[in-house]
Structure formats: C-alpha cells, structure tokens
Design a protein around this motif. Structure first.
Motif, mmCIF file in Angstrom:
data_model
loop_
_atom_site.group_PDB
_atom_site.id
_atom_site.type_symbol
_atom_site.label_atom_id
_atom_site.label_comp_id
_atom_site.label_asym_id
_atom_site.label_seq_id
_atom_site.Cartn_x
_atom_site.Cartn_y
_atom_site.Cartn_z
ATOM 1 N N ASP A 252 0.766 -1.161 -0.064
ATOM 2 C CA ASP A 252 0.217 -0.040 -0.046
ATOM 3 C C ASP A 252 0.820 1.234 -0.059
ATOM 4 N N ASP A 253 0.494 2.056 -0.817
ATOM 5 C CA ASP A 253 1.211 3.414 -1.023
ATOM 6 C C ASP A 253 2.612 3.125 -1.783
ATOM 7 N N GLY A 254 2.880 1.817 -1.871
ATOM 8 C CA GLY A 254 4.191 1.587 -2.967
ATOM 9 C C GLY A 254 3.982 0.872 -4.174
ATOM 10 N N THR A 255 4.909 -0.117 -4.500
ATOM 11 C CA THR A 255 4.944 -0.835 -5.608
ATOM 12 C C THR A 255 4.785 -2.483 -5.177
ATOM 13 N N ILE A 256 4.071 -2.943 -6.108
ATOM 14 C CA ILE A 256 4.095 -4.749 -6.130
ATOM 15 C C ILE A 256 4.497 -4.963 -7.398
ATOM 16 N N PHE A 257 5.563 -5.913 -7.245
ATOM 17 C CA PHE A 257 6.061 -6.333 -8.633
ATOM 18 C C PHE A 257 5.639 -7.798 -8.906
ATOM 19 N N LEU A 258 4.600 -8.079 -9.893
ATOM 20 C CA LEU A 258 4.222 -9.384 -10.255
ATOM 21 C C LEU A 258 5.012 -10.115 -11.163
ATOM 22 N N ASP A 259 5.923 -10.895 -10.647
ATOM 23 C CA ASP A 259 6.834 -11.538 -11.732
ATOM 24 C C ASP A 259 6.133 -12.858 -12.257
ATOM 25 N N GLU A 260 6.333 -13.317 -13.371
ATOM 26 C CA GLU A 260 5.798 -14.465 -14.256
ATOM 27 C C GLU A 260 4.405 -14.352 -14.091
ATOM 28 N N ILE A 261 3.758 -13.311 -14.300
ATOM 29 C CA ILE A 261 2.352 -13.077 -14.349
ATOM 30 C C ILE A 261 1.552 -13.863 -14.999
ATOM 31 N N ALA A 262 2.139 -14.667 -16.187
ATOM 32 C CA ALA A 262 1.307 -15.615 -16.952
ATOM 33 C C ALA A 262 1.169 -16.867 -15.978
ATOM 34 N N ASP A 263 1.682 -17.037 -14.984
ATOM 35 C CA ASP A 263 1.510 -18.434 -14.328
ATOM 36 C C ASP A 263 0.219 -18.352 -13.152
ATOM 37 N N MET A 264 -0.465 -17.205 -13.193
ATOM 38 C CA MET A 264 -1.411 -17.091 -12.252
ATOM 39 C C MET A 264 -2.917 -17.676 -12.819
ATOM 40 N N SER A 265 -3.658 -18.336 -11.920
ATOM 41 C CA SER A 265 -4.580 -19.078 -12.274
ATOM 42 C C SER A 265 -5.915 -18.223 -12.807
ATOM 43 N N PRO A 266 -6.884 -18.650 -13.568
ATOM 44 C CA PRO A 266 -7.794 -17.773 -13.955
ATOM 45 C C PRO A 266 -8.437 -16.916 -12.852
ATOM 46 N N SER A 267 -8.905 -17.851 -11.871
ATOM 47 C CA SER A 267 -9.770 -17.215 -10.687
ATOM 48 C C SER A 267 -8.824 -16.040 -9.948
ATOM 49 N N THR A 268 -7.456 -16.057 -9.908
ATOM 50 C CA THR A 268 -6.649 -15.223 -9.456
ATOM 51 C C THR A 268 -6.479 -13.889 -10.321
ATOM 52 N N GLN A 269 -6.463 -14.471 -11.706
ATOM 53 C CA GLN A 269 -6.500 -13.259 -12.681
ATOM 54 C C GLN A 269 -7.651 -12.076 -12.540
ATOM 55 N N ALA A 270 -8.549 -12.960 -12.397
ATOM 56 C CA ALA A 270 -10.032 -12.052 -12.195
ATOM 57 C C ALA A 270 -9.915 -11.221 -11.078
ATOM 58 N N LYS A 271 -9.378 -11.729 -9.956
ATOM 59 C CA LYS A 271 -9.149 -10.711 -8.455
ATOM 60 C C LYS A 271 -8.105 -9.627 -8.774
ATOM 61 N N VAL A 272 -7.033 -10.021 -9.522
ATOM 62 C CA VAL A 272 -6.223 -8.929 -9.645
ATOM 63 C C VAL A 272 -6.715 -8.000 -10.717
ATOM 64 N N LEU A 273 -7.656 -8.324 -11.665
ATOM 65 C CA LEU A 273 -8.189 -7.262 -12.705
ATOM 66 C C LEU A 273 -8.904 -6.266 -11.603
#
Length: 302
Positions: free
Chosen positions: A86-107
């Motif tokens: 929060d108030d900073g930066t999150i670095f999501l490495d290897e983003i393509a390996d997320m499951s469809p349900s996780t992708q929806a929540k990140v969206l």
C-alpha cells in the motif's frame, strides 16, 4: 539499454502500470526496482511476488491475505502482498502463471483498487502501483485461453521489452568489467581483467541464461582463475561448441575453434597411447601437470 533507461526515467514519476517482457535472466526485476526507486513511491515498500513459485491453491492468500479460519491451518489473520505494498509498488513476476480465478481478482484490484481477504467480507482499499513481468508471449497465452485479454490491457499501459544478451553482445565488456570489479572486491582478490582471446569466446557464446548466467560465470572465474588475467583456456568447455572438428562453423570464434580441436586431439592421442599420461604428455610436448589441467578443462575422462 540506454533507450530502456531513458524510458524508465520518463515513466518512473507517473503511476502508469508497467509490463516488462523478456527471457529469463535478462534483468526484469532490476528494471522493476529501478522504476520504483526513481518514482514518487520510493520511500514506500517494493513488494516482490513470484507467481510461478507459489502453489495455485495458495496464491490468492499470498496476494490478498486471509482471515482466521478461512481454511485449514489459517490460525490467524494474514496481510497479503497487495496490502503490504500500500502506497508503494508491487512487482508481479511471471504473471502468466496465475490461475484464471486469481487473474480475475487482480483485474478487480487494478480497476477498483480494492479487494477482500480470503474468507473475509470486509473490503480493503489500497493505493498500489503494479509492475508485472513475464518471459512468455502473452498474446499467445491469450489465444490459448490461458490469460485474460482484459487483464493484459490493464497491465500493459507502458510496455518494456528487455533484449536477450545474445542480441546486445556489445554490452558484454561493460557487464564483465562490472561483475569482475564486484566479485574481486567481495572475494578480496586483486583486480582482474579478461584477455581478448577469452572475450572472443564469450562474445561467440549464445548465453541462454542471459545476464544471470554471465554473472554466475564471472563469479566462478574470479574464484577459480589463478591469474589476474582470464584467458580462453580458463573458460569452461560449456562455452565452446562440442562436436566433430570438421563440422566447426566458420562463425565460431577462432579461439573456440582452437579449443574444440584441442579437445579432440588430446582425447585421440590419449586413446592411441592407451591413456598413458606420461607418454601422451611427451608426444604433445607438454608437462604432465599441464595435460592433467587440460583434461579437467575439457572434461576428458576415460
């Protein structure tokens, strides 16, 4: 790379999301940290998440946290990576390996800057800059129904592509000098240099592991090389093409071709002499200790 650095300086002070693409070992995480370090969020947290390293059934808890009793073993509330950033930066490495349900929540986080912890009903609001990275072709992943197209466009506000090392070999001398200086200092050794014959071999190598492989290679050479000047003979055989000398490509660096020929010549000579080290060294006109060293260098075994 100067173009990449110029773009980093340009985009860092903004809140624009960044998608970094490139092969493994090219330095995507370093680019992400540089964006954060030059941003207005540099005093806040830079939180790294390797999406490929987290089991699929745990990644939502890792990213969004969970409440006590959310699942077996959840004995207390846990703050997830998005809250930590929060108030900073999150670095999501290897983003393509997320499951469809996780992708929806990140969206949803990208669209609304809010989410619920796993097992909870309270909405958590965050102000986070998202930088993501992948070594995969996300367009192909979208075509294969493995990655959400709407998430891709949300992440890909500012694209940065890092070239593989084999496509920027003119950077090799600078990178080698940097790593030599660093590892000589860390290992308390005198400053070392690379002879031009070794540099020719290094420049002709394909570097499938990119800068990460180069870094590890230079560290190994600093530790093992007995001299202050690293020569081609000090390099491991993995940097040289193996095979029949008659099949050596005309594009192979001269020193690499010489090493390849020497490897087969020594092995043939040993075979002719029944692997008698003394007789083989005599025929080759070198000392036994030198022959032993070359056998270790070229991994020649009976």
């Amino acid at each position: 790379m100067q173009e990449i650095l110029a773009k980093i300086r340009q985009i860092a002070p903004t809140n624009g999301r960044v998608l970094i693409t490139g092969e493994s070992g090219t330095g995507k995480e370093l680019v992400a940290y540089a964006v954060h370090n030059l941003s207005l969020r540099d005093k806040a947290a830079f939180v790294k998440v390797n999406c490929a390293a987290i089991p699929k059934d745990l990644i939502e808890s890792e990213l969004f946290g969970h409440e006590r009793g959310a699942f077996t073993g959840a004995s207390s509330r846990r703050i997830g990576k998005f809250e930590q950033a929060d108030d900073g930066t999150i670095f999501l490495d290897e983003i393509a390996d997320m499951s469809p349900s996780t992708q929806a929540k990140v969206l949803r986080v990208l669209e609304e800057q809010e989410f619920e912890r796993v097992g909870g009903g309270q909405t958590v609001h965050v102000d986070v800059r998202v930088i993501s990275a992948t070594n995969k072709d996300l367009q192909e992943e979208i075509q294969g129904d493995n990655f959400r197209e709407d998430l891709y466009y949300r992440l890909n506000v500012v694209p940065l592509h890092i070239l593989p090392l084999r496509e920027r070999v003119t950077d090799l001398p600078l990178l080698i000098d940097y790593f030599l200086s660093r590892f000589c200092r860390e290992n308390q050794k005198p400053n070392m240099t690379v002879h031009e014959n070794a540099l020719a071999v290094l420049s002709g190598y394909n570097w499938p592991g990119n800068v990460r492989e180069l870094r590890n290679m230079v560290e190994r050479l600093v530790i093992l090389c007995p001299r202050e000047t690293i020569e081609a003979d000090d390099l491991p055989m993995e940097l040289n093409r193996r095979g029949d000398p008659s099949q050596i490509s005309t594009e192979t660096p001269l020193r690499a071709a010489k090493n390849e020929f020497e490897h087969h010549f020594i092995r043939n000579c040993l075979g002719t002499n029944g692997w008698n080290i003394t007789e083989t060294a005599r025929q080759l006109g070198i000392e036994r200790t030198n022959l032993h060293r070359k056998m270790r260098q070229y991994d020649i075994k009976r």
